[in-house]
Write a protein that holds these residues in place. Structure first.
Motif, PDB file in Angstrom:
ATOM      1  N   GLU A 172     -33.922 -23.254  21.027  1.00 54.73           N
ATOM      2  CA  GLU A 172     -33.431 -24.396  21.807  1.00 54.73           C
ATOM      3  C   GLU A 172     -32.232 -24.009  22.677  1.00 54.73           C
ATOM      4  O   GLU A 172     -32.120 -24.466  23.815  1.00 54.73           O
ATOM      5  N   TRP A 175     -33.501 -22.215  25.702  1.00 59.47           N
ATOM      6  CA  TRP A 175     -34.160 -23.161  26.614  1.00 59.47           C
ATOM      7  C   TRP A 175     -33.133 -24.008  27.371  1.00 59.47           C
ATOM      8  O   TRP A 175     -33.267 -24.212  28.579  1.00 59.47           O
ATOM      9  N   ARG A 200     -41.447 -25.670  18.229  1.00 56.99           N
ATOM     10  CA  ARG A 200     -40.573 -26.180  19.284  1.00 56.99           C
ATOM     11  C   ARG A 200     -40.772 -25.404  20.584  1.00 56.99           C
ATOM     12  O   ARG A 200     -40.775 -25.985  21.671  1.00 56.99           O
TER      13      ARG A 200
END
Length: 234
Positions: A172, A175, A200
């Protein structure tokens, strides 16, 4: 075959004979930096991108690309930076000489480098990104929670050499950084990924690769498989 030279470790005085490795140019010819027999090796005490990479021109087609600066590990523990003759300065974003791009024609086979150290892992990923067609590969400006970041035109890559699987937070964070820079992102891990991290990544469109010790990235999800098949779109 690459030329070889004799050199002495400045710390312990041991003698070594070193031959620079050759890397494949986009034209298919092997390229190796010319060694400077008149200069002495220096001990690597800290690392910067400019010192870790050297620009070498292919004698066959004239293309100038960045390759890992030659190094040798002495048995005393010192890492020696091998002097290179006539090295060009590293390529910059505004330089007219470019690294291999997607418009250079069909790609040949990827030639990996064996991974023994963190530097080897970064080198393997940089070479793979170049093989995919990304240009102007450099160290990323933004630091990530784990590993080392590389950036190129159109992509942000994370190299994670740790022995634990990459976590949901790791994916995450990469990203989010890529979103802030309006670019794609790719994660390379030596130890794989936690299940929730893979789920994810699929939802966010993050390409996941696993690096084996031969230095060959293996795609772990659909977006990575598509990237490996088609190359960079930049």
């Amino acid at each position: 075959m690459s030329e070889s030279m004799a050199m002495r470790c400045p710390d312990c005085g041991r003698e070594h004979r070193y031959a620079a490795p050759a890397y494949p140019c986009a034209c298919g010819a092997p390229v190796a930096p010319a060694l400077d027999h008149r200069a002495a090796p220096t001990a690597v005490t800290h690392r910067t991108w400019d010192e870790d990479w050297v620009t070498v021109r292919c004698g066959n087609c004239g293309r100038a690309d960045q390759w890992p600066h030659p190094e040798l590990g002495c048995s005393c523990g010192t890492v020696l930076r091998v002097p290179v003759a006539g090295a060009l300065r590293p390529l910059g974003p505004g330089d007219t000489r470019r690294t291999t791009g997607a418009d250079d024609g069909p790609r040949g086979a990827f030639h990996p480098v064996t991974i023994r150290t963190t530097r080897d892992a970064v080198t393997a990923v940089a070479l793979y990104l170049r093989w995919l067609g990304y240009q102007d590969i450099r160290r990323a400006d933004q630091r990530q929670p784990a590993g080392i970041g590389l950036a190129a035109r159109g992509v942000l890559a994370q190299v994670d050499p740790s022995v634990r699987p990459a976590s949901l937070r790791d994916v995450e964070c990469l990203w989010l950084t890529a979103m802030a820079e309006s670019t794609d992102c790719v994660y390379f891990s030596l130890a794989g990924y936690a299940d929730d991290a893979r789920d994810r990544a699929d939802g966010l469109g993050v390409s996941l690769f696993v690096l084996d010790l031969t230095g060959t990235p293996q795609p772990m999800n659909r977006t990575a498989t598509e990237l490996a098949a088609t190359g960079a779109s930049t």
